[in-house]
Design an enzyme around this catalytic site. Sequence first.
Site, PDB file in Angstrom:
ATOM      1  N   HIS A 271      19.537  21.440  -1.317  1.00 50.75           N
ATOM      2  CA  HIS A 271      18.332  22.257  -1.208  1.00 50.75           C
ATOM      3  C   HIS A 271      17.066  21.398  -1.234  1.00 50.75           C
ATOM      4  O   HIS A 271      16.907  20.520  -2.083  1.00 50.75           O
ATOM      5  CB  HIS A 271      18.284  23.279  -2.351  1.00 50.75           C
ATOM      6  CG  HIS A 271      17.254  24.339  -2.133  1.00 50.75           C
ATOM      7  ND1 HIS A 271      17.484  25.434  -1.329  1.00 50.75           N
ATOM      8  CD2 HIS A 271      15.986  24.460  -2.573  1.00 50.75           C
ATOM      9  CE1 HIS A 271      16.410  26.194  -1.303  1.00 50.75           C
ATOM     10  NE2 HIS A 271      15.480  25.621  -2.045  1.00 50.75           N
ATOM     11  N   HIS A 308      13.233  27.205 -11.194  1.00 46.40           N
ATOM     12  CA  HIS A 308      12.290  26.097 -11.271  1.00 46.40           C
ATOM     13  C   HIS A 308      11.009  26.501 -11.996  1.00 46.40           C
ATOM     14  O   HIS A 308      10.601  27.661 -11.978  1.00 46.40           O
ATOM     15  CB  HIS A 308      11.969  25.542  -9.874  1.00 46.40           C
ATOM     16  CG  HIS A 308      11.546  26.572  -8.863  1.00 46.40           C
ATOM     17  ND1 HIS A 308      12.415  27.471  -8.307  1.00 46.40           N
ATOM     18  CD2 HIS A 308      10.344  26.816  -8.279  1.00 46.40           C
ATOM     19  CE1 HIS A 308      11.789  28.233  -7.431  1.00 46.40           C
ATOM     20  NE2 HIS A 308      10.523  27.866  -7.407  1.00 46.40           N
ATOM     21  N   ASP A 314       0.470  28.031  -9.816  1.00 44.38           N
ATOM     22  CA  ASP A 314       0.864  29.415  -9.578  1.00 44.38           C
ATOM     23  C   ASP A 314       1.410  29.465  -8.154  1.00 44.38           C
ATOM     24  O   ASP A 314       0.822  28.879  -7.238  1.00 44.38           O
ATOM     25  CB  ASP A 314      -0.332  30.363  -9.689  1.00 44.38           C
ATOM     26  CG  ASP A 314      -0.689  30.707 -11.126  1.00 44.38           C
ATOM     27  OD1 ASP A 314      -0.156  30.051 -12.047  1.00 44.38           O
ATOM     28  OD2 ASP A 314      -1.524  31.614 -11.328  1.00 44.38           O
ATOM     29  N   TYR A 324      14.742  37.769   2.788  1.00 42.11           N
ATOM     30  CA  TYR A 324      14.620  36.651   1.873  1.00 42.11           C
ATOM     31  C   TYR A 324      15.750  36.729   0.843  1.00 42.11           C
ATOM     32  O   TYR A 324      15.751  37.584  -0.048  1.00 42.11           O
ATOM     33  CB  TYR A 324      13.248  36.659   1.197  1.00 42.11           C
ATOM     34  CG  TYR A 324      12.855  35.303   0.663  1.00 42.11           C
ATOM     35  CD1 TYR A 324      12.398  34.310   1.522  1.00 42.11           C
ATOM     36  CD2 TYR A 324      12.981  35.004  -0.680  1.00 42.11           C
ATOM     37  CE1 TYR A 324      12.068  33.061   1.050  1.00 42.11           C
ATOM     38  CE2 TYR A 324      12.654  33.747  -1.166  1.00 42.11           C
ATOM     39  CZ  TYR A 324      12.192  32.780  -0.296  1.00 42.11           C
ATOM     40  OH  TYR A 324      11.873  31.533  -0.768  1.00 42.11           O
ATOM     41  N   HIS A 346      10.933  30.545 -12.599  1.00 42.80           N
ATOM     42  CA  HIS A 346      11.329  31.596 -11.666  1.00 42.80           C
ATOM     43  C   HIS A 346      12.393  31.077 -10.714  1.00 42.80           C
ATOM     44  O   HIS A 346      12.620  29.881 -10.594  1.00 42.80           O
ATOM     45  CB  HIS A 346      10.123  32.132 -10.903  1.00 42.80           C
ATOM     46  CG  HIS A 346       9.392  31.092 -10.091  1.00 42.80           C
ATOM     47  ND1 HIS A 346       8.479  30.232 -10.637  1.00 42.80           N
ATOM     48  CD2 HIS A 346       9.438  30.796  -8.772  1.00 42.80           C
ATOM     49  CE1 HIS A 346       7.980  29.441  -9.694  1.00 42.80           C
ATOM     50  NE2 HIS A 346       8.553  29.755  -8.550  1.00 42.80           N
TER      51      HIS A 346
END
Length: 400
Positions: A271, A308, A314, A324, A346
């Site tokens: 990733h 992460h 932000d 998604y 998140h």
Amino acid sequence: MAYYRSVGEVPPKRHTQHRRPDGGLYYEELMGEEGFSSDSSLLYHRAIPSAIADATVWEVPDQTVTANHPLKPRHLKLHDLFADNEWKAVDAVTGRRLVLGNADVRISYVVAGSTSPLYRNALGDECVYVESGSGTVETVFGALTVGPGDYVILPRATTHRWVPSGDEPLRAYCIEANSHIAPAKRYLSRFGQLLEHAPFCERDLCGPVQPLLVEAGDVEVLVKHRGLGGEIAGTRYVYPTHPFDVVGWDGCLYPYVFNISDFEPITGRIHQPPPAHQVFEGQGFVICNFVPRKVDYHPLSIPVPYYHSNVDSDEVMFYCGGNYEARKGSGIGQGSISLHPGGHAHGPQPGAYERSIGIEFFDELAVMVDTFRPLGVGEGGLASEDPAYAWTWAGKAPRT
């Protein structure tokens, strides 16, 4: 960016006489950044560009923000901000509703069907993403044709107006900087050329091709500018002649269009982190896009993002197409924004981590803004919030 362009009639030598057919002089205007020590362009006007006939106060739409306190992730449903038929009377400048903002950048959304007033933003550059619809952006440099997936980059103090076309509304996601917006520095040579490893090149950038040469008198222009205490102020000028009287210009500073479909995604065996998706940057923020692409091909890869904590930023994600994978089950869909603030770890919704294993292609489209100062929530954000989003990872409402 140092991509030179010449449009219309310009003299062979800069700062020399450029005469009209009747023998009179055109009026040269140098439009330059950073105290004329960075990119600039020279524009040649039929009339004196400094001449104004009137100046009055323009009340800028509500720019106040509310702190994200207590700190929590948020889901904002931007398609709820405008009623079904309301857009026909809305324009893409005065109709913007502030969603998120801080001292570096403001993010607004608008659904428009009417021609906007002439306008220029003297606070900073604008990057407007066209979610859907079509139209023309008329500027002092010439016209730009815009449609779905277009980023429209408008340099600070560029006089322009938005002219929607067709029967569908123009949906625009507006990123307004207090600085300049340019391609990421790591994509550029020391002279400003886009390098071979960049995910786009100069051929993908579409600028104006001819002057507009509009003739009119007593023309109003709305100007957004700095107030004495750092607040955002507005002035309504009246010009005795139309600002679109430019017969020619040349230089490296001008508005242009870049379509998100021309971004070539950077992929890998495992990733790739968010900077691989970057397209533009401004002072205190970056702009990235997530486009349809092949995903991680290591035999043990997990294609959706790992959980992460971007400790300095932000993260704002605007979902504008496809599916998604990481957000399935959260209520997020077309026209949604997710705000994941610094200080909150998140990542994928429950179940998405495992479901992504074996997937070879993501059909998703999203525009991301990462800011390096905390974002407040504007009136448009408060009006469109889904209050249940923060608790979707736990699967239940808070205890209180």
